[in-house]
Enzyme design. Sequence first.
Site, PDB file in Angstrom:
ATOM      1  N   LYS A   1      48.887  57.771  63.961  1.00 54.35           N
ATOM      2  CA  LYS A   1      48.811  57.884  62.499  1.00 54.35           C
ATOM      3  C   LYS A   1      48.322  56.559  61.948  1.00 54.35           C
ATOM      4  O   LYS A   1      49.083  55.729  61.435  1.00 54.35           O
ATOM      5  CB  LYS A   1      50.175  58.254  61.910  1.00 54.35           C
ATOM      6  CG  LYS A   1      50.056  58.875  60.518  1.00 54.35           C
ATOM      7  CD  LYS A   1      49.293  60.190  60.562  1.00 54.35           C
ATOM      8  CE  LYS A   1      49.060  60.751  59.185  1.00 54.35           C
ATOM      9  NZ  LYS A   1      48.218  61.952  59.193  1.00 54.35           N
TER      10      LYS A   1
ATOM     11  N   SER B   1      45.928  67.090  58.749  1.00 53.61           N
ATOM     12  CA  SER B   1      47.230  66.770  58.134  1.00 53.61           C
ATOM     13  C   SER B   1      47.667  67.920  57.235  1.00 53.61           C
ATOM     14  O   SER B   1      47.886  69.029  57.723  1.00 53.61           O
ATOM     15  CB  SER B   1      47.160  65.446  57.378  1.00 53.61           C
ATOM     16  OG  SER B   1      47.283  64.360  58.274  1.00 53.61           O
TER      17      SER B   1
END
Length: 616
Positions: free
Chosen positions: A191, A389
């Site tokens: 991330k 996402s």
Amino acid sequence: MNLVSGAWRVLVGIKDALVLVFMLIFFGVLAAALSARPSTKAVGTGALVLELKGSVVEQPASISPTQALSGGRQAKQFRLRDIVAALDAAATDDRVKTVVLDFDGFLGGGQVALGDVATSLDKVRAKKPVLAYATGYSDEAYQLAAHASEIWLDPMGIALFQGPGGSRLYYKGLLDKVGANVHVYRVGKFKSAVEPYIRDGQSPEAKQASQALAASLWQGWQAEVGRARPKAQLAAFIADPAGAVAASGDPATAALKAGIVDKLADRAAFNKRVATIAGPGRKDQPYARIDLKPYIAGNPHKPGDSTIGIVTVAGVIEDGEAGSGSAGGDTVSKIIDKAVAANKYKALVLRVDSPGGSALASERIRSSLVAARAKGMPVIVSMGNVAASGGYWVSMAGDKVFAEPSTITGSIGIFGIIPTFENSLKKIGITTDGVTTTPLSGQPDVVAGTNAAFDTIIQTSIESGYRRFVNLVSSARKLTPERVNEIAQGRVWDGGSAHQLGLIDAFGGIDDAIAEAARRAKLDPSAAHAVWLDKEPGWPEALASMFGAEEEATTSTDLLSTLARQRMATFTSVAEDARLMMSSSAIQARCLECPVTATPLKSTTVLQLVADWISA
């Protein structure tokens, strides 16, 4: 006194009259704006001209009344489905003698979207000539130009193929200098959205993932262009562009020798060539032309008995309501709920072109889709350029998920970021003090810093959200949570890898998704009709569109000027990402590395200065 009183009454009367006239004019303009429609005047014969000075997007961004009245400008945007529909109609329209592609000022639109346009160009090319012209061809312009019958380049022009990649800004050094603390809450070693705030460069894990993604996308681009333009010596030209130019003496000749283009000539010569096919033009037009906007208006989509609704999730996913070009959680959810309540649609197709955003808003959209499925309505997902996402989160409500090999997807992860400035204030002699009644009094305190209790709660929330995300994917994709966790960790995947990993079901575009929705609804795919369920603009938006200005991509035809704007737009989008993180939902399911094709309003002063400097 009577004279003064009389004069005052006259002035008041004039004032009232002026106010009345102003109001009549205002509402007259408003009525005109609300009732305005694109011109549907008869389309003559000639060349259908796609003058793409701007970007191709899934859903053009709306302009707010405040921005419009304050002089806000928006980069010109072309709706993907409008271009595809126009080209599909042109293929069998006898009035259209040829299609002209003008790429000067083209800002792109994403590999998947341009692939859809390219497919429609092939349909036209099978029936009639397609001519392309540019002062310079970049990756995205050439992805389309390769599907033309003839590719023309200005003798002083250039073909410059760069491939995916480039730099991004890292702020850790600046933050350290000013004493700002950035509190990061995340799960997943990939991330990397938060890395610019805690590192001065990419982590090895992030670089590995980014390199793999870029290599896959570039391989897909070369394969598509190679199939469309087999005579082009692409591999050698890309491997040593400097050598090709040096051997030829100038960039344009190098492109011609490599088979990248067919003809070197100025625009006047190109116009004469078009005129031989389309016929002479009227007045000051060099050839008979059909402009894109009236052609689209004159060939509206006739859905007939619409049985399938298409819901769009485009741009950043935000909490609450949002205009077109962004996906407001409440806005999209209401569209879905209304479609279900209407009891006229047999299935829904979710078209996703989003890097995600608010985790809360993403769940709001997914929940509405789950409710639609609970009532027996099939939901099919069609991924465009990006579905990562939060964009992937909402896709988990689908019965089947379609994507393309170049779709950017995955990025299963969640993060939060909060900056505090206690050390910054100390540098200038400012301190803080106060009282508390609970461990969370005044938290998050951006001037005194967060405390351990707050940090623990937020990190736990992030971890809980990540587990929920993983479990959603596990249930929807029929994978174990352990397996999802292995391929999650916030990593971004290309569509080809996502298919191998089981993150999507099949390759295909929006038409494939509509056909699948029809089959699951027990409809004849050839007879089922789909309608786009976009939010209708209200009168404030209609008024804003009248006063707001659309800015063409560039006043210069120079490719370097356009490329400079694209690069500067990348940097300005980073600043926008930072603003969104600090001002919106604290918990984000968002891929900041992923492109957003729905470009927001922005000032172009700096971009123009840089572009002018480079082109000079």
